[in-house]
Design a protein around this motif. Sequence first.
Motif, PDB file in Angstrom:
ATOM      1  N   ARG A 167       0.835  -1.204   0.000  1.00  0.00           N
ATOM      2  CA  ARG A 167       0.000   0.000   0.000  1.00  0.00           C
ATOM      3  C   ARG A 167       0.865   1.247   0.000  1.00  0.00           C
ATOM      4  O   ARG A 167       1.897   1.298   0.678  1.00  0.00           O
ATOM      5  CB  ARG A 167      -0.897  -0.041   1.234  1.00  0.00           C
ATOM      6  CG  ARG A 167      -2.063   0.912   1.231  1.00  0.00           C
ATOM      7  CD  ARG A 167      -3.109   0.495   2.259  1.00  0.00           C
ATOM      8  NE  ARG A 167      -2.577   0.424   3.598  1.00  0.00           N
ATOM      9  CZ  ARG A 167      -2.791   1.328   4.552  1.00  0.00           C
ATOM     10  NH1 ARG A 167      -3.519   2.403   4.297  1.00  0.00           N
ATOM     11  NH2 ARG A 167      -2.283   1.169   5.749  1.00  0.00           N
ATOM     12  N   ALA A 168       0.433   2.251  -0.770  1.00  0.00           N
ATOM     13  CA  ALA A 168       1.109   3.558  -0.778  1.00  0.00           C
ATOM     14  C   ALA A 168       0.427   4.472   0.238  1.00  0.00           C
ATOM     15  O   ALA A 168      -0.802   4.548   0.268  1.00  0.00           O
ATOM     16  CB  ALA A 168       1.046   4.190  -2.161  1.00  0.00           C
ATOM     17  N   PRO A 169       1.190   5.186   1.055  1.00  0.00           N
ATOM     18  CA  PRO A 169       0.568   6.066   2.045  1.00  0.00           C
ATOM     19  C   PRO A 169      -0.061   7.320   1.449  1.00  0.00           C
ATOM     20  O   PRO A 169      -0.890   7.956   2.093  1.00  0.00           O
ATOM     21  CB  PRO A 169       1.728   6.424   2.972  1.00  0.00           C
ATOM     22  CG  PRO A 169       2.956   6.231   2.152  1.00  0.00           C
ATOM     23  CD  PRO A 169       2.656   5.114   1.208  1.00  0.00           C
TER      24      PRO A 169
ATOM     25  N   LEU B  85      -2.965  12.051  -6.371  1.00  0.00           N
ATOM     26  CA  LEU B  85      -2.469  13.416  -6.544  1.00  0.00           C
ATOM     27  C   LEU B  85      -1.435  13.751  -5.476  1.00  0.00           C
ATOM     28  O   LEU B  85      -1.228  14.917  -5.147  1.00  0.00           O
ATOM     29  CB  LEU B  85      -3.635  14.407  -6.509  1.00  0.00           C
ATOM     30  CG  LEU B  85      -4.696  14.219  -7.591  1.00  0.00           C
ATOM     31  CD1 LEU B  85      -5.824  15.224  -7.412  1.00  0.00           C
ATOM     32  CD2 LEU B  85      -4.092  14.319  -8.988  1.00  0.00           C
ATOM     33  N   ASN B  86      -0.829  12.718  -4.928  1.00  0.00           N
ATOM     34  CA  ASN B  86       0.187  12.858  -3.880  1.00  0.00           C
ATOM     35  C   ASN B  86      -0.405  13.407  -2.576  1.00  0.00           C
ATOM     36  O   ASN B  86       0.317  13.919  -1.719  1.00  0.00           O
ATOM     37  CB  ASN B  86       1.349  13.737  -4.334  1.00  0.00           C
ATOM     38  CG  ASN B  86       2.641  13.406  -3.599  1.00  0.00           C
ATOM     39  OD1 ASN B  86       2.925  12.247  -3.302  1.00  0.00           O
ATOM     40  ND2 ASN B  86       3.422  14.420  -3.288  1.00  0.00           N
ATOM     41  N   GLU B  87      -1.743  13.298  -2.430  1.00  0.00           N
ATOM     42  CA  GLU B  87      -2.385  13.763  -1.216  1.00  0.00           C
ATOM     43  C   GLU B  87      -2.069  12.812  -0.059  1.00  0.00           C
ATOM     44  O   GLU B  87      -1.634  11.687  -0.261  1.00  0.00           O
ATOM     45  CB  GLU B  87      -3.901  13.899  -1.406  1.00  0.00           C
ATOM     46  CG  GLU B  87      -4.657  12.599  -1.654  1.00  0.00           C
ATOM     47  CD  GLU B  87      -4.762  12.231  -3.127  1.00  0.00           C
ATOM     48  OE1 GLU B  87      -5.810  11.705  -3.519  1.00  0.00           O
ATOM     49  OE2 GLU B  87      -3.774  12.457  -3.865  1.00  0.00           O
ATOM     50  N   GLU B  88      -2.335  13.269   1.153  1.00  0.00           N
ATOM     51  CA  GLU B  88      -1.912  12.547   2.349  1.00  0.00           C
ATOM     52  C   GLU B  88      -2.676  11.252   2.569  1.00  0.00           C
ATOM     53  O   GLU B  88      -2.174  10.348   3.228  1.00  0.00           O
ATOM     54  CB  GLU B  88      -2.050  13.450   3.583  1.00  0.00           C
ATOM     55  CG  GLU B  88      -1.051  14.598   3.607  1.00  0.00           C
ATOM     56  CD  GLU B  88       0.395  14.118   3.653  1.00  0.00           C
ATOM     57  OE1 GLU B  88       0.665  13.135   4.367  1.00  0.00           O
ATOM     58  OE2 GLU B  88       1.243  14.713   2.958  1.00  0.00           O
ATOM     59  N   VAL B  89      -3.895  11.152   2.063  1.00  0.00           N
ATOM     60  CA  VAL B  89      -4.692   9.934   2.219  1.00  0.00           C
ATOM     61  C   VAL B  89      -4.531   9.085   0.963  1.00  0.00           C
ATOM     62  O   VAL B  89      -4.763   9.558  -0.153  1.00  0.00           O
ATOM     63  CB  VAL B  89      -6.177  10.260   2.457  1.00  0.00           C
ATOM     64  CG1 VAL B  89      -6.992   8.970   2.560  1.00  0.00           C
ATOM     65  CG2 VAL B  89      -6.343  11.091   3.723  1.00  0.00           C
ATOM     66  N   GLY B  90      -4.149   7.831   1.148  1.00  0.00           N
ATOM     67  CA  GLY B  90      -3.927   6.951   0.013  1.00  0.00           C
ATOM     68  C   GLY B  90      -5.213   6.440  -0.603  1.00  0.00           C
ATOM     69  O   GLY B  90      -6.314   6.657  -0.074  1.00  0.00           O
ATOM     70  N   LEU B  91      -5.079   5.740  -1.711  1.00  0.00           N
ATOM     71  CA  LEU B  91      -6.243   5.151  -2.376  1.00  0.00           C
ATOM     72  C   LEU B  91      -6.967   4.193  -1.448  1.00  0.00           C
ATOM     73  O   LEU B  91      -8.201   4.114  -1.453  1.00  0.00           O
ATOM     74  CB  LEU B  91      -5.798   4.419  -3.644  1.00  0.00           C
ATOM     75  CG  LEU B  91      -6.908   3.697  -4.418  1.00  0.00           C
ATOM     76  CD1 LEU B  91      -7.800   4.708  -5.110  1.00  0.00           C
ATOM     77  CD2 LEU B  91      -6.328   2.718  -5.431  1.00  0.00           C
ATOM     78  N   LEU B  92      -6.214   3.428  -0.659  1.00  0.00           N
ATOM     79  CA  LEU B  92      -6.792   2.475   0.297  1.00  0.00           C
ATOM     80  C   LEU B  92      -6.642   3.061   1.701  1.00  0.00           C
ATOM     81  O   LEU B  92      -5.575   2.972   2.310  1.00  0.00           O
ATOM     82  CB  LEU B  92      -6.076   1.126   0.208  1.00  0.00           C
ATOM     83  CG  LEU B  92      -6.102   0.445  -1.166  1.00  0.00           C
ATOM     84  CD1 LEU B  92      -5.314  -0.856  -1.123  1.00  0.00           C
ATOM     85  CD2 LEU B  92      -7.537   0.192  -1.642  1.00  0.00           C
TER      86      LEU B  92
ATOM     87  N   ASP C 259      -6.788   3.825   5.774  1.00  0.00           N
ATOM     88  CA  ASP C 259      -6.404   2.972   6.902  1.00  0.00           C
ATOM     89  C   ASP C 259      -7.575   2.159   7.427  1.00  0.00           C
ATOM     90  O   ASP C 259      -7.410   0.982   7.779  1.00  0.00           O
ATOM     91  CB  ASP C 259      -5.831   3.827   8.035  1.00  0.00           C
ATOM     92  CG  ASP C 259      -4.479   4.435   7.685  1.00  0.00           C
ATOM     93  OD1 ASP C 259      -3.831   3.949   6.742  1.00  0.00           O
ATOM     94  OD2 ASP C 259      -4.084   5.401   8.360  1.00  0.00           O
ATOM     95  N   ASP C 260      -8.778   2.760   7.505  1.00  0.00           N
ATOM     96  CA  ASP C 260      -9.897   2.043   8.114  1.00  0.00           C
ATOM     97  C   ASP C 260     -10.341   0.857   7.266  1.00  0.00           C
ATOM     98  O   ASP C 260     -10.602  -0.233   7.786  1.00  0.00           O
ATOM     99  CB  ASP C 260     -11.066   2.983   8.390  1.00  0.00           C
ATOM    100  CG  ASP C 260     -11.561   3.724   7.143  1.00  0.00           C
ATOM    101  OD1 ASP C 260     -10.835   3.772   6.131  1.00  0.00           O
ATOM    102  OD2 ASP C 260     -12.688   4.260   7.194  1.00  0.00           O
ATOM    103  N   ILE C 261     -10.382   1.050   5.940  1.00  0.00           N
ATOM    104  CA  ILE C 261     -10.756  -0.060   5.055  1.00  0.00           C
ATOM    105  C   ILE C 261      -9.689  -1.145   5.088  1.00  0.00           C
ATOM    106  O   ILE C 261      -9.992  -2.348   5.142  1.00  0.00           O
ATOM    107  CB  ILE C 261     -10.987   0.455   3.623  1.00  0.00           C
ATOM    108  CG1 ILE C 261     -12.264   1.296   3.575  1.00  0.00           C
ATOM    109  CG2 ILE C 261     -11.050  -0.699   2.621  1.00  0.00           C
ATOM    110  CD1 ILE C 261     -12.548   1.928   2.231  1.00  0.00           C
TER     111      ILE C 261
END
Length: 283
Positions: free
Chosen positions: A225-227, A231-238, A240-242
């Motif tokens: 997983r990428a953090p 768009l290089n935003e702080e929340v990744g595609l996946l 943490d909760d999912i």
Amino acid sequence: MAVPGGHLRIARFGEGPRLIIAAHGITASLMAWRTVADALPPGWSLIAPDLRGRGHSADVPGPYGLPRHAEDLELIAQHVGADETSVLTGHSMGAYIATLHGARRRYARVVLVDGGLPLPLPLGVDADAALEAGLGPALARLQMTYPSVEAYLDFFRAHPGFVGHWTPDVEEYVRYDADGEGLDGAVRSRAREDAVRQDGRWLRIEVETIGAALEAIESPLTLLRAPRGLLNEEVGLLPDDITATWRERLPRMRHELVEDCNHYTIIFEPRCAAVVADHLTTG
């Protein structure tokens, strides 16, 4: 390679006997795997197709949808002689395709790269709106014509996911996607917008099908997983909760957060790609 409706382009990176079958993302191409392939140890080869509606398989018609791509992946696996010693992987949408395919065929391991976990629609949001929110810039790119290949490269150079992370492999990837340079020099992406929309809609609607496929995978399973996001935003595609929910549901699934990567650099940045290659080739 022949599939129902036409011929898919597939590429083999490497000459080794151990095979990796790799599926790319929703607007990408087989060239997305170049950096990972270059990081593989001797004895391995990576087999990557241009999925139907993308790259040099753009003319292979629909209907699209991830089950269709998973069927194509099965034909590719048969064509190249993949067996239980082979490895399956996918990035982004390709991870979801790998999930569907891996639920029906045994591999030495299945490695999902920043994708593959069901992403339920937010309450009150339909699939098309979610697609626009998540892929807005990518969808806009597919609708645009660029005056030259260099202009297309400039578009990607300014993309937040690639700023500060431009490499020769990224440039090769973008040049490969540029199509239609005619007398006026204008180009556009090879990826078909209708394919992207149909696939993206399926991905957001069929969360139960994706979850059932994840649980049906019998091969050793790893999630990388990428953090940071597209768009290089702080929340990744996946989020943490999912991820936490699925780690609890699938305790046998290995998980690694690949530090200091975004959704794209996890396969394009040499340091991140080396982590991916290591997971592909070691149990």
